[in-house]
Design a protein around this motif. Sequence first.
Motif, mmCIF file in Angstrom:
data_model
loop_
_atom_site.group_PDB
_atom_site.id
_atom_site.type_symbol
_atom_site.label_atom_id
_atom_site.label_comp_id
_atom_site.label_asym_id
_atom_site.label_seq_id
_atom_site.Cartn_x
_atom_site.Cartn_y
_atom_site.Cartn_z
ATOM 1 N N VAL A 111 20.038 56.782 32.833
ATOM 2 C CA VAL A 111 19.170 55.821 33.513
ATOM 3 C C VAL A 111 19.973 54.631 34.023
ATOM 4 O O VAL A 111 19.750 54.142 35.142
ATOM 5 C CB VAL A 111 18.041 55.351 32.576
ATOM 6 N N ALA A 112 20.932 54.163 33.207
ATOM 7 C CA ALA A 112 21.749 53.017 33.610
ATOM 8 C C ALA A 112 22.535 53.324 34.882
ATOM 9 O O ALA A 112 22.702 52.462 35.759
ATOM 10 C CB ALA A 112 22.696 52.629 32.477
ATOM 11 N N GLN A 113 23.022 54.543 35.012
ATOM 12 C CA GLN A 113 23.729 54.933 36.230
ATOM 13 C C GLN A 113 22.775 55.113 37.403
ATOM 14 O O GLN A 113 23.063 54.699 38.529
ATOM 15 C CB GLN A 113 24.492 56.240 35.995
ATOM 16 N N TRP A 114 21.670 55.751 37.137
ATOM 17 C CA TRP A 114 20.677 56.031 38.181
ATOM 18 C C TRP A 114 20.130 54.735 38.787
ATOM 19 O O TRP A 114 20.115 54.557 40.010
ATOM 20 C CB TRP A 114 19.567 56.877 37.568
ATOM 21 N N LYS A 115 19.731 53.817 37.938
ATOM 22 C CA LYS A 115 19.109 52.579 38.411
ATOM 23 C C LYS A 115 20.143 51.502 38.730
ATOM 24 O O LYS A 115 20.019 50.759 39.696
ATOM 25 C CB LYS A 115 18.136 52.055 37.351
ATOM 26 N N GLY A 116 21.197 51.391 37.879
ATOM 27 C CA GLY A 116 22.255 50.411 38.088
ATOM 28 C C GLY A 116 21.843 48.996 37.716
ATOM 29 O O GLY A 116 20.653 48.657 37.632
ATOM 30 N N ALA A 456 27.106 51.093 34.180
ATOM 31 C CA ALA A 456 27.440 52.254 34.995
ATOM 32 C C ALA A 456 28.934 52.326 35.282
ATOM 33 O O ALA A 456 29.488 53.425 35.463
ATOM 34 C CB ALA A 456 26.656 52.224 36.301
ATOM 35 N N SER A 457 29.596 51.177 35.281
ATOM 36 C CA SER A 457 31.028 51.161 35.588
ATOM 37 C C SER A 457 31.845 51.865 34.504
ATOM 38 O O SER A 457 32.921 52.405 34.780
ATOM 39 C CB SER A 457 31.525 49.720 35.753
ATOM 40 N N ILE A 458 31.351 51.857 33.264
ATOM 41 C CA ILE A 458 32.077 52.502 32.169
ATOM 42 C C ILE A 458 32.132 54.012 32.374
ATOM 43 O O ILE A 458 33.111 54.672 32.016
ATOM 44 C CB ILE A 458 31.421 52.152 30.818
ATOM 45 N N SER A 459 31.100 54.566 32.977
ATOM 46 C CA SER A 459 31.031 56.008 33.183
ATOM 47 C C SER A 459 32.225 56.512 33.995
ATOM 48 O O SER A 459 32.710 57.625 33.772
ATOM 49 C CB SER A 459 29.726 56.389 33.891
#
Length: 465
Positions: A111-116, A456-459
């Motif tokens: 979700v964190a990546q999807w929404k940002g 999201a940057s950690i991904s």
Amino acid sequence: MATHHLASWAHNLLYSDLPQDVVRAAIKTFYNWAGCAVGGSDHPAATIARSTLTPFFGQPTASLLGTSYSVDAQHAALLNGIASHVHDYDDTHLDTIIHPAGPVASALLAVAQWKGGFSGKEFLLALIVGIEAECKLGLSVWPEHYDVGWHITSTTGSIGAAVAVSKLLGLSIQQTSHAIGIAATQVTGLREMFGAHTKSFHPGRAAQNGLMAAIMAQGGYTSSLQALEAKRGWANVIGATKPDVQANMDKWLGIAQETHGVGLPVGAATGRWEILRNSFKPFPCGIVIHPVIDACSRLHVELEARGLAVGDIQSVHATVHPLVLELTGKAKPRDGLEGKFSFYHGGAIGLLYGKGTPAQYEDAVVQDPEVIATRDRIRGTADSSLAADEARVVLTMNDGEVLQSHVLHAVGSLEVPMGDEALEAKFIDQCSSVLGDGVHAASQACWAIVEAEDVASISKALCTC
């Protein structure tokens, strides 16, 4: 009442309410989970799931850790959840043997990546909320729920993931209550699947279920507002063998309890934080095997110091807690996944290698003639007076000499926890073959999650793209 109570607590909790030891525990939990997800990304269970589900992938908005692939958030939650659990190396809440991070962190990161735009602090707060929810609910139905055959990681994990995602997205109390209900009705996980690919499917599916529940609730989808406590609700149905399940759930959720008691923390009052009772595995197998591996690894050192070899051993006798034989009594495992549920294999690799890493659970090692011969010399006796993290191992050598090792608390227990250096060594060992030269940057990024402006940057550091 229980559903509303949990939703209200989750909605109202602030980052400023969190003690520093709780925040630190959440960082370590995320760090350990990330290493396990990357380390499991190339396991057949993960790669088969990814390849077979490819036709169903939607818009690529979230990463599959340890790979160059991006998929839709739902499938990212599922597949990262599978990868994070497949080596059985993930965190364990010792009071319930729930693996809390798999369902919750897999859903949250997708979700964190999807929404940002979610900071590290927002992510950690949601992670803590989800872990507290699933572990408290687990305690309310433990041990009967597990004993009858449910895989408690996934049956509670769907709800934990739903509560966590609801927190991250800022859902209202009523929306969070609906999310709990939508997740509660998606009960996943049978213990019969242990030793097969499907065991790792459980936390992945729980992550996917919880994510979907929160998103649907956010959009106005409804459920019963008494999903946890109703006569035909979650606790009474899946915990039906426990006669006082309702009172037990009220106890662990803190209903009608003082805020400083056993219940969930409200505001600045801490209650008992279950995340502080979370532990990290030094060995990638069923946690009840850890004392045997620990004891046999110590004997490995003693054998080397005396100039002796495993071939000089006539017999091995291990005295263990009864759960060890019940849960991990596979005397002749056929592959690596079955080896994770064989205390005989755990003892053999401890004696032969002095350690247990994913490399010692490869199929080729489980099927190695020397390992098999060592396993065949091991016998176990159950002793209910021993603690679950305790073991006694006695070696009788061919010349009649006897060597002994008594582990009172296995490494990885709350009494002998893995420190940051050990966790980092575990992370590097798992991830180096996947991330190559980027492994140290990935490690640093995960340790520094609390400082991240956008999680999201950690991904990116955890992927090969």
